[in-house]
Structure formats: C-alpha cells, structure tokens
Write a protein that holds these residues in place. Structure first.
Motif, PDB file in Angstrom:
ATOM      1  N   GLY A  25       0.666  -1.288  -0.137  1.00 31.74           N
ATOM      2  CA  GLY A  25       0.074  -0.022   0.091  1.00 31.74           C
ATOM      3  C   GLY A  25       1.012   1.135  -0.193  1.00 31.74           C
ATOM      4  N   PRO A  26       0.235   2.407  -0.482  1.00 33.55           N
ATOM      5  CA  PRO A  26       0.942   3.504  -0.706  1.00 33.55           C
ATOM      6  C   PRO A  26       1.279   4.204   0.950  1.00 33.55           C
ATOM      7  CG  PRO A  26      -1.372   4.143  -1.013  1.00 33.55           C
ATOM      8  CD  PRO A  26      -1.018   2.681  -0.867  1.00 33.55           C
TER       9      PRO A  26
ATOM     10  N   PRO B  59      -6.907   3.228  -0.290  1.00 34.06           N
ATOM     11  CA  PRO B  59      -6.205   4.271  -1.321  1.00 34.06           C
ATOM     12  C   PRO B  59      -7.001   4.490  -2.380  1.00 34.06           C
ATOM     13  CG  PRO B  59      -4.875   2.352  -0.462  1.00 34.06           C
ATOM     14  CD  PRO B  59      -5.987   1.884  -0.022  1.00 34.06           C
ATOM     15  N   ALA B  60      -6.902   5.727  -2.586  1.00 32.31           N
ATOM     16  CA  ALA B  60      -7.359   6.073  -4.036  1.00 32.31           C
ATOM     17  C   ALA B  60      -6.656   5.642  -5.114  1.00 32.31           C
ATOM     18  CB  ALA B  60      -7.405   7.828  -4.159  1.00 32.31           C
TER      19      ALA B  60
ATOM     20  N   LYS C 198       1.460  -2.104 -10.971  1.00 28.69           N
ATOM     21  CA  LYS C 198       0.534  -3.378 -10.576  1.00 28.69           C
ATOM     22  C   LYS C 198      -0.276  -3.114  -9.475  1.00 28.69           C
ATOM     23  CE  LYS C 198       3.874  -6.898 -12.395  1.00 28.69           C
ATOM     24  NZ  LYS C 198       4.556  -8.217 -11.957  1.00 28.69           N
ATOM     25  N   ASP C 199       0.155  -1.880  -8.527  1.00 27.59           N
ATOM     26  CA  ASP C 199      -0.903  -1.743  -7.321  1.00 27.59           C
ATOM     27  C   ASP C 199      -2.269  -1.409  -7.713  1.00 27.59           C
ATOM     28  OD1 ASP C 199       1.502  -2.120  -6.010  1.00 27.59           O
ATOM     29  OD2 ASP C 199       1.988   0.117  -5.463  1.00 27.59           O
ATOM     30  N   VAL C 200      -2.275  -0.762  -9.082  1.00 29.81           N
ATOM     31  CA  VAL C 200      -3.735  -0.311  -9.416  1.00 29.81           C
ATOM     32  C   VAL C 200      -4.556  -1.791  -9.550  1.00 29.81           C
ATOM     33  CG1 VAL C 200      -4.951   0.783 -11.169  1.00 29.81           C
ATOM     34  CG2 VAL C 200      -2.885   1.557 -10.479  1.00 29.81           C
TER      35      VAL C 200
ATOM     36  N   VAL D 111      -0.963  -5.483  -0.921  1.00 28.68           N
ATOM     37  CA  VAL D 111      -1.817  -4.091  -0.900  1.00 28.68           C
ATOM     38  C   VAL D 111      -1.892  -3.573   0.783  1.00 28.68           C
ATOM     39  CG1 VAL D 111      -3.155  -5.075  -2.710  1.00 28.68           C
ATOM     40  CG2 VAL D 111      -3.753  -5.981  -0.091  1.00 28.68           C
ATOM     41  N   ALA D 112      -2.579  -2.216   0.881  1.00 25.01           N
ATOM     42  CA  ALA D 112      -2.882  -1.974   2.137  1.00 25.01           C
ATOM     43  C   ALA D 112      -3.517  -2.823   2.919  1.00 25.01           C
ATOM     44  CB  ALA D 112      -3.577  -0.558   1.969  1.00 25.01           C
TER      45      ALA D 112
END
Length: 609
Positions: free
Chosen positions: A60-61, A154-155, A162-164, A189-190
C-alpha cells in the motif's frame, strides 16, 4: 544527549505520522470472551485459541510523513491457522468505538467458517458469504464496516503499476462485485482489516521435537515467555560448519538482515533485553537445531536416573493409546506406562498446623458422610423436584401415559454412599518452581495430598492417590502413593514425603491409566480428580494443540465409562485451555497456592453429593 534527542524525535514524528484514536480504541483482552463465544457458536474448532498477533509487513502507499518516520510498513493483521486465531491486540482502525468492537466480532464470525484454499481474495469472499448466511444478525454491522473501510482504502489515482489492478480487485471483492481474477497476497496491498490471512506456518511451540525441553523452569528466564503475541516461524535446516571458528563473508548472498546466519557463540544464562524487540521487527522467525544450546543442558538434566537410584517398578507396565488430532485417529499401544513406588526413606513428619488442618477437614467430611442426602424424582417427598416437574409437564403435553403418582418429589434420606475417588497429581519439573516465597509447588501439593488423604480416610470411602510424569511416550511414570486396598498408614506418609519433581506432563496417558484403574471399581459413583499446575507437555511432539487434544480425548473416554473427571489447578492461565479439556464447570482455579487444600476438599465435597 544525542541518544535522548533521537528517541524524542522518533516518538514525535511517529506520533504525527501514525496518530492513535485512543478514545475509540478497543482492546482484545476486553473482547476475548465475546470473540471466543461467537467463534465456538459459529462452528469454530474448540481447540483453536485466541491470541494477539505480532505486526507483519504489508503493501500500500505511504504518506510523505510516514516515509519520514519510517512507519506505515507493518501492522498487526488478523491471521488464522490450525491452532490459533491471532487478532490485533487492540483495534483503533475506525473513529467510532462501536465499529472497532464490531470488527472484532466480524473477524470471529469469519474465522468460524473460513476454509483456506490458497487464494486470499477468493477465500475471504467465500467465507464472507458463509458468515453472513450463518450469522444473519451481522449483515447490518458488516455493511457499516465495509462502508467505513472502503472510505479508508487508497484512491486509485494515487497508485502506480501493478498496485492499481490489485487494489481494484480488493475493493471489488469488498463490495461483493466480480473482478478480474488476480492472485493477490496481503503483503501487496494496504491492510484489509475485514479479512483474514490463513497461514500454514507453525508456531515456535510446535516447531520441532524437543521444543518442550527448551522451556526454562523459571518463567522469568526469558522476556519472550511473558510475550503472548503470535509470530510466524519456519523450520530451517542448517548444516554444521567444519570450521566453527571461521565465518565466511556473506555480503553478496544476504538479501535481508533477517536471513539466518549460523554463528558459534557461547551460551549465556542472562536474558537478552532486546530479544522481544528483535522478534517484533521480523516477519518470520527462523528456527534451527543447535548443538550448543541451553536446551541441551536441560535435556541432560532431565535424563532418567540409573536403575539403582530410581524408584522401584511395580509390575511389567502397560500400554495406552494416544489421540493424534492431525490424523484424526487413536494410535493403539502408543505409550508405555510404568507404575513406580518410592524407595523406603525417612518418615514424613508434617508440621503441627498441617495436622490440625487435616483433623478439621476430616471432621467435616465425617459430618457430611452421616448427613442425609436429597434423592430426586421420588413418588413422594418433602419438596417438589423442579427438574422432574418440568420434565413431567413437558411429557404430559404429548401422548405419553403417566401414573397417578408421578415421580416429581425430592426426599432427604440416610443411605449408604457408594463412592470411589482417584486423585492424580502432577509431579513434573514445573512443580519445582516456587509458588510462594517460602514453599515450592511440590511442597504445596505434598501438603494437599496429606490433608486430603487424612480426611478421606475418616469418611470410609475408597480412594487412591497417584502421581504422574513422563519422558516421551516410551516412559510415562505413574507414582504409586496409596492404592484402593491399602490403609492410610506410615508407609503412605513416607511416600508422600518422598515426592520430588521431575520430567514432563503427558497428561493424556496418565488419565487413561487412571481411568482403567477407576473403571474396575464396583462403586456406583467414581470421581477422578486431577491436580496440576500447567498445560500438558512432553519433550517430543506432545506440546501445544497435540497435547491438549489428546488430553481432551482421554477425558471424554473417562466420561464415556461413567467417571466424573474434575481438575484443580494453580495455573493462572488455566482459563485459556481447561474449559476445552474439562468443560466450563469441570475445573477449579486456585489463585492462592495456600488455598489448594480448601479448594480440593470443596471440589470433592460438591462432586460427592
């Protein structure tokens, strides 16, 4: 000064980067009873324990302030395996207390129906559907949790690469929508607080044979003993080095500081104050056999004594089965049980106050022996038997025919009691620890056996006293103290005085042997009292859930033969596992060791009515 400033800066920047919602925080300790009840009610395995989980890494960011503080990389994420439901020690994910409390309940419901297949998203989607079907009352709460959690996700425009697609798949699964099949792991991911991560890793307590021997006798020997956080661990095979004094450079091969590097170091009896901190910073603990460890010295101390110094064997010994919960089958003749008796020694001289206590308890039991008892379900009597009356009224609503004088009364009568009692005492090495500043646990047990035996000898009821310990399944020791046909005399007193702690606690085999002895008695009522100070354990695989499941199966076998098992313990953690073994009403916890005699006598008095 520099160190003080550094610590202050770390606390300040971490507080700014990770603000805690203290006013809405909910602790696992406060919710543990509700979580356990909901998990069991939903069909969860009764042997799975609830424990706090240690922090692990995730994706996650991160905000720029988290990057400055070095935070936002690890969180206490819920996990489930065959032995433990590991939940965050506290939850402050949401701004509202009721949502944090509902999150604990939802994770318990999800764990009760969770069936892992290896696909994290698919497993949680399927478990969510099953949980909402089984717990229909949680639908509204789950909807509120999903809505609040999706607002925290996350937006998509803030993600790259690949996070999207990973985040798209997670959010679609949370909404219950279809998505592109992707294999996503929790580390990519978050944190998804509404989902579980099923792990097949084993814990440190069951990592390898001999794990029990690595447990120090003193619970204060290591700081990790009091740390109940659940951590991932893996067994690592490491070949011994031929040149133990040389260490090859591993600069090129090291991928992380957590990679196991075998170093030959001298063992130190002093605890490492930084051990818990280092364990918390690692995602997975590597466990490896070592030839130079404190555990090796412990195993040496626990080796069986020579035949000339050991207790005398009584008979050739017997074989008992053992339950293997992993294979779900009873292994016949798996344990070798040998009954032994102490050699003749010095007479046991109890102190004056102990003799006075024994006389007082004996008089009390003699009075109870002569007192009339209530006999229920009688055709006539002094009072109404409420249970019989309710049963009669329920049956009357049907087509069953009853006599004009239904047995719905209770009557006090003086009758001869038919009762046999077998007291099984734990004599493992853990009883060598000090229960109080003046007495060890074995001393408290010795006094309890003397008082209890003196009191029962005046009641006229048949009773037997045995002790037990073990060294692997090949040597389960049953210490003969007093048999059913023996009188209460000086020879028995000498055996009580000669009791000494040693070895381990293979409780299942000892209970099965006691069940066999008690089942041969002709009395109508037969009590099996177990006196212990800790969990079942042995030097081999008999640890953790394996030992608990075997002990539970042995107790079920005793009940199936008409016995009444009951446990009296001085282990302050007993509430975590004894309800699984003996039932919620099948044990008594002694919080003060000096009250052991009182609780033991009270338990016998209640059961003998």
């Amino acid at each position: 000064m520099e160190e003080w400033i550094g610590q202050w800066w770390h606390r300040a920047i971490t507080h700014l980067a990770e603000p805690q919602r203290t006013e809405a925080q909910v602790a696992l300790q406060d919710m543990q009873r509700s979580i356990t009840l909901l998990f069991r009610a939903g069909g969860g395995d009764a042997a799975v324990r609830v424990a706090p989980v240690a922090a692990s890494s995730h994706g996650g960011p991160r905000r720029w302030l988290q990057k400055v503080a070095g935070s936002g990389l690890r969180s206490a994420l819920p996990e489930l395996d065959a032995q433990t439901l590991a939940l965050p020690p506290h939850i402050d994910v949401f701004d509202r207390t009721e949502l944090n409390r509902d999150l604990y309940l939802w994770l318990a419901a999800l764990a009760a129906v969770f069936e892992p297949t290896g696909d994290w998203i698919a497993d949680n989607r399927a478990a969510t559907a099953r949980a909402l079907q089984r717990f229909a009352g949680l639908r509204e709460r789950h909807h509120r949790l999903v809505t609040a959690h999706l607002a925290q996700r996350p937006a998509l425009h803030s993600l790259r690469g690949k996070d999207v697609p990973w985040e798209v798949a997670v959010q679609a699964a949370l909404r219950g929508e279809e998505h592109t099949p992707l294999f996503v792991t929790p580390r990519q991911v978050a944190p998804v607080w509404l989902w579980l991560n099923a792990t097949d890793t084993f814990s440190a307590e069951n990592s390898a044979p001999g794990a029990a021997a690595q447990t120090p006798a003193n619970p204060q020997d290591t700081p990790l003993d009091t740390d109940a956080h659940r951590r991932r661990a893996r067994k690592t095979e490491h070949q011994p080095s031929r040149n133990s004094m040389l260490l090859a450079a591993k600069t090129d091969s090291l991928t992380s500081w957590s990679e196991l590097v075998r170093l030959d170091r001298g063992t130190d009896d002093e605890p490492d104050p930084n051990a818990a901190m280092a364990a918390n910073d690692m995602d997975t603990l590597s466990l490896v056999r070592s030839e130079q460890t404190t555990a090796s010295r412990v195993r040496f101390d626990l080796d069986l004594p020579s035949a000339s110094a050991d207790d005398l064997p009584l008979g050739p010994g017997t074989k008992t089965p053992e339950w293997d919960w992993r294979r779900n089958r009873l292994q016949p003749d798996h344990c070798a049980v040998q009954c032994v008796v102490a050699r003749a020694g010095a007479p046991y001289c109890p102190p004056a106050h102990l003799k006075a206590t024994a006389r007082k308890v004996r008089r009390r039991l003699e009075i109870l022996q002569a007192a009339p008892r209530w006999h229920k379900a009688q055709a006539s009597g002094d009072e109404i038997d409420i249970d019989a009356w309710v049963r009669f009224q329920s049956e009357s609503c049907g087509s069953a025919q009853h006599s004009e004088a239904p047995p719905v009364y209770a009557q006090r009568q003086r009758t001869e009691r038919s009762l046999a009692t077998l007291l099984l005492a734990d004599l493992s090495l853990s009883t060598d620890a000090y229960a109080t500043s003046q007495a060890r646990v074995i001393d408290v047990i010795r006094e309890a056996l003397y008082v209890f035996g003196s009191a029962l000898s005046g009641s006229g009821d048949a009773f037997e006293i045995l002790g037990f310990s073990s060294v692997r399944r090949q040597h389960v020791r049953i210490q003969h103290i007093k048999g059913f046909t023996e009188p209460w005399n000086d020879a028995v007193h000498i055996r009580i005085g000669a009791l000494k702690p040693g070895f381990y606690t293979r409780m299942g085999a000892a209970i099965r042997d006691a069940t066999r002895r008690l089942a041969e008695r002709p009395e109508r009522q037969r009590l099996l009292l177990v006196l212990t100070d800790g969990k079942p354990n042995d030097i081999d695989i008999y640890e953790g859930r394996y030992g608990l499941e075997d002990t539970r199966h042995a107790i079920q076998e005793a009940r199936a033969q008409g016995l009444s098992p009951f446990c009296v313990t001085i282990d302050h953690e007993a509430h975590q596992y004894l309800p699984l073994l003996f039932g919620a009403q099948g044990y008594a916890l002694v919080r003060r060791p000096q009250d052991l005699v009182k609780h033991l006598t009270q338990a016998w008095t209640t059961l003998a009515r």
